[in-house]
Design an enzyme around this catalytic site. Sequence first.
Site, short mmCIF file in Angstrom:
data_model
loop_
_atom_site.label_atom_id
_atom_site.label_comp_id
_atom_site.label_asym_id
_atom_site.label_seq_id
_atom_site.Cartn_x
_atom_site.Cartn_y
_atom_site.Cartn_z
CB CYS A 1 -3.11 0.54 -2.57
SG CYS A 1 -3.03 2.38 -2.87
CG HIS B 1 -4.89 4.93 4.49
ND1 HIS B 1 -4.44 4.37 3.29
CD2 HIS B 1 -4.13 5.38 5.32
CE1 HIS B 1 -3.08 4.39 3.24
NE2 HIS B 1 -2.86 4.97 4.53
CG ASP C 1 -1.78 1.09 1.40
OD1 ASP C 1 -2.12 1.55 0.13
OD2 ASP C 1 -2.19 1.77 2.36
CB SER C 2 0.18 4.68 -0.62
OG SER C 2 -0.89 4.97 0.05
CB CYS D 1 -9.37 4.71 0.35
SG CYS D 1 -7.74 5.19 1.19
CD GLU E 1 -0.06 6.35 6.31
OE1 GLU E 1 0.93 6.48 6.66
OE2 GLU E 1 -0.60 5.54 5.57
N1 DGL Z 1 -4.79 2.87 0.89
C1 DGL Z 1 -4.71 3.81 -0.25
C2 DGL Z 1 -6.17 3.54 -1.13
O1 DGL Z 1 -6.66 2.37 -0.89
C3 DGL Z 1 -4.46 5.20 0.00
C4 DGL Z 1 -4.05 5.91 -1.08
C5 DGL Z 1 -3.28 7.15 -0.84
O2 DGL Z 1 -1.99 7.03 -0.50
O3 DGL Z 1 -3.66 8.31 -0.95
O4 DGL Z 1 -6.26 4.20 -1.91
#
Ligand code: DGL
Length: 270
Positions: A73, A189, A10-11, A187, A154
């Site tokens: 992600c 997150h 993931d990011s 997302c 985050e």
């Molecule tokens: N967890 C990522 C997603 O599902 C987050 C993306 C981000 O870094 O903006 O899109």
Amino acid sequence: MDGRPIGFFDSGIGGVTSIPHILRMLPEESVIFFGDTARTPYGSKSPHTIRQFTLQIGDFLVRSGVKMIVIACNTVSSTALDLLRETYPQIPVIGCIAPTARELVKDCPEDAHVGILATRATIRSGAYEKKIHELKPELKLFPLACPALVPLIEEGLADTEIMDLTLKHYLDPFMDENQIDTLVLGCTHYPLVSANLKRLYPGVRLLSSSHEVATAVNMELKARNMLAAKRERENTFYASDLSSNFVDLIEKILGRDKEELDIRFKNLDI
Ligand code: DGL
């Protein structure tokens, strides 16, 4: 049978939300997770940059010997799923948008009003509308980008008044105007703020990708006869910036002490 680990990325921290589902469903499997915490968020970056970062992570996971890549992600799934599949044809690659769309249409009434919450990049791609409408064309969909949520999560601010105010800023007018009864958390997150959403908008159905992604992994590994026979190694969690937030959130999501977990720094430029 195949005892190699499954690679997740993931990011940032969000993708870790899908790991407990995998470990419960497939306890013999082990996982290598990479969170690009140094460069998060991806959602406000250009498709070119997202693809470039994705290939660096893909190379790292493949070099680490994974048997499958799970894009935990939505932003990357909507931007670089095909690119990863073309680049690593020898490895199955699973994204999170198709499994979530399948879960949504399973028992969603035809007259439902479905809000899709995601990053700017995911919303811009139109990937959710496309997948959902392939399965159920009559469903009314209302996409909404919520770019401030990922940085707050985050920062470890999910459980605060600032988060509630931010959610209300995005959602109060949106929920009313569109009479939303179902929210897709598009997302990885966002499950980390599902308690806030339940409290602020009681009665709204929330849907996230975590469980469905685990089901898709299970089916794909079974079909290819690639399930692990027994647990062969510890799970490893890498981050490109090993912040205390990353460590604290992993502890919280997995419900285990950091001393018991294998958490490492990995700089992708080296
Ligand atoms: N967890 C990522 C997603 O599902 C987050 C993306 C981000 O870094 O903006 O899109």
